[in-house]
Design a protein around this motif. Sequence first.
Motif, mmCIF file in Angstrom:
data_model
loop_
_atom_site.group_PDB
_atom_site.id
_atom_site.type_symbol
_atom_site.label_atom_id
_atom_site.label_comp_id
_atom_site.label_asym_id
_atom_site.label_seq_id
_atom_site.Cartn_x
_atom_site.Cartn_y
_atom_site.Cartn_z
ATOM 1 N N ALA A 76 0.834 -1.212 0.000
ATOM 2 C CA ALA A 76 0.000 0.000 0.000
ATOM 3 C C ALA A 76 0.861 1.251 0.000
ATOM 4 N N ASP A 77 1.977 1.238 0.799
ATOM 5 C CA ASP A 77 2.883 2.388 0.813
ATOM 6 C C ASP A 77 3.514 2.600 -0.548
ATOM 7 N N LEU A 78 3.900 1.500 -1.204
ATOM 8 C CA LEU A 78 4.513 1.612 -2.525
ATOM 9 C C LEU A 78 3.525 2.154 -3.538
ATOM 10 N N ARG A 79 2.265 1.740 -3.393
ATOM 11 C CA ARG A 79 1.255 2.234 -4.329
ATOM 12 C C ARG A 79 1.072 3.751 -4.194
ATOM 13 N N ASP A 80 1.144 4.250 -2.940
ATOM 14 C CA ASP A 80 1.043 5.699 -2.724
ATOM 15 C C ASP A 80 2.159 6.447 -3.423
ATOM 16 N N GLU A 81 3.342 5.810 -3.506
ATOM 17 C CA GLU A 81 4.477 6.446 -4.159
ATOM 18 C C GLU A 81 4.277 6.579 -5.661
ATOM 19 N N LEU A 82 3.276 5.879 -6.202
ATOM 20 C CA LEU A 82 3.028 5.910 -7.649
ATOM 21 C C LEU A 82 1.935 6.906 -8.017
ATOM 22 N N ASP A 83 1.556 7.769 -7.063
ATOM 23 C CA ASP A 83 0.541 8.792 -7.336
ATOM 24 C C ASP A 83 1.209 10.124 -7.651
ATOM 25 N N CYS A 84 0.699 10.786 -8.668
ATOM 26 C CA CYS A 84 1.191 12.134 -9.060
ATOM 27 C C CYS A 84 0.759 13.139 -7.993
ATOM 28 N N SER A 85 1.669 14.021 -7.562
ATOM 29 C CA SER A 85 1.351 14.987 -6.511
ATOM 30 C C SER A 85 0.471 16.130 -7.000
ATOM 31 N N ILE A 86 0.248 16.200 -8.316
ATOM 32 C CA ILE A 86 -0.605 17.263 -8.870
ATOM 33 C C ILE A 86 -2.054 16.788 -8.972
ATOM 34 N N CYS A 87 -2.271 15.652 -9.672
ATOM 35 C CA CYS A 87 -3.638 15.151 -9.863
ATOM 36 C C CYS A 87 -4.048 14.139 -8.810
#
Length: 506
Positions: A4-15
Amino acid sequence: MASADLRDELDCSICLHTYTDPVMLRCGHNFCRVCIDRALDTQDESGVYTCPECREEFQERPALMRNLALRNIMENLLGTPHKEIETGICCTYCVDSPVPAVKSCLMCEASLCEKHLRVHSKSSEHVLSDPSTSLENRKCSVHKKILEYYCTEDSACICVSCSLAGEHQGHRVEMLDEAYKKKKKKMRNRRKTQDIAANLKGRVSALFTDFRRQLDNLENRALSEISRQEEQVSLSISVLSQKMEIKKVELSRRMRHIEEICTMTDPLTVLQEPDTGDLCDPEEGEGDEDINRCLHDVGDLDVAVISDKLHTLWDIITDIRRGIYVEDPADILLDINTAGNYILISEDLRTASRTLINQNRLETAERFQYNQVSSSKTFSSGQHYWDVDISKAGSWRVGMCYPSMDKRGLQSYIGGNNKSWGLFGGKCNTRYGVIHDTTYIPLPDKVSSDRVRICLDYEAGQLSFYELCDPIKHLHTFTATFTEPLHAVLWLHDGCLRITETCHNL
């Protein structure tokens, strides 16, 4: 939990969604290509680009480097991102298992994923562009060739064949990218013009709203003054009417008594009767004169008071006229031949600065002894104004003077004679003041702006000073009959003064 933590790292900080075509800035932060492109587009006007994540600044628009490693991680852990398939364009060749396209080949009219892009990128004939669902629109409808040029005369996108033959032959053409950048710049300029126009409209509306408010207040004050005087006149007439009625009754009583005496026949009785005197004795005559004078006086309203209120209207109109109707600037340049030896003049001849170093300039009849300098240009007719930036000056004076004004001695200061008029202020003088012929007039207004304006109406014999706040504030107007041309003139104790704008024929 680690997944789950790794998945959060794959989110764009803009959208805040999973990366779509992840790209990396020089600072090392990753974003969706579309998201960061939009963010950088909004920074085009300022010319300074920053990373949305760490705020690192880039002097030029930063290059976007594709992060293939991050993309591979996403595909291995998450599979093909649903968002990309849903909102993006699929590869033309990946039919069974749709994969997002990263480029489009205009030559082949196909959208390409990473895998199929390698083949098309090896040949220069395969022109690649951002993914598009309407590739046919990127080709010439006549020659079926890629649209590479823009005809500026016909405002049309054309291919190479169009530029060499047909209706566009011999026309001036540009590359599409160049034309695109020019159009974007033109549109931004148009938007700026619209913003400026909207701001100007707002200012004009505010000025006229204030104008109408002042007119309403002026009308109410004038009508109130007339009503007050009318009431005062009516009251005075009522009092005089009562006095006249009392006098009438008294005269009637006297007349009846005299008539009774006249009917008596006994001489002794008549002679013993007290003397009644004349019906209009001297004292009463003086009272009549007072009544007549009052009657004459109350018949007239005090027009001078009302007229004084109406004169305010002209001041309002003058302030608005000078605040709105502005023509193109005309240069006022400082004359270094008149500058005192402790005054430095900038190369553009618009800034005067105080220095502690004696410049040892040649002493002439036109050079000021003290820290003053005048303009090379003179004004002998028309209406003119010039603005001065006072933000970097300590104590200062600005104004106008005749060429014949003394250049030496204490009488050479602005306002120290009958040939110059000045406005002064500064860090020590927190309030404005004006001076002419050594007569100093303190003004109630505090120095609250970085600029002042000097307005000259030569034929009308008026020299006015304004503070350039919003709206413009009138400080003082000198009235004179000008007999010589007028120079602009500056004096400063420390710091610098700069002429920022000049104009004529208001």
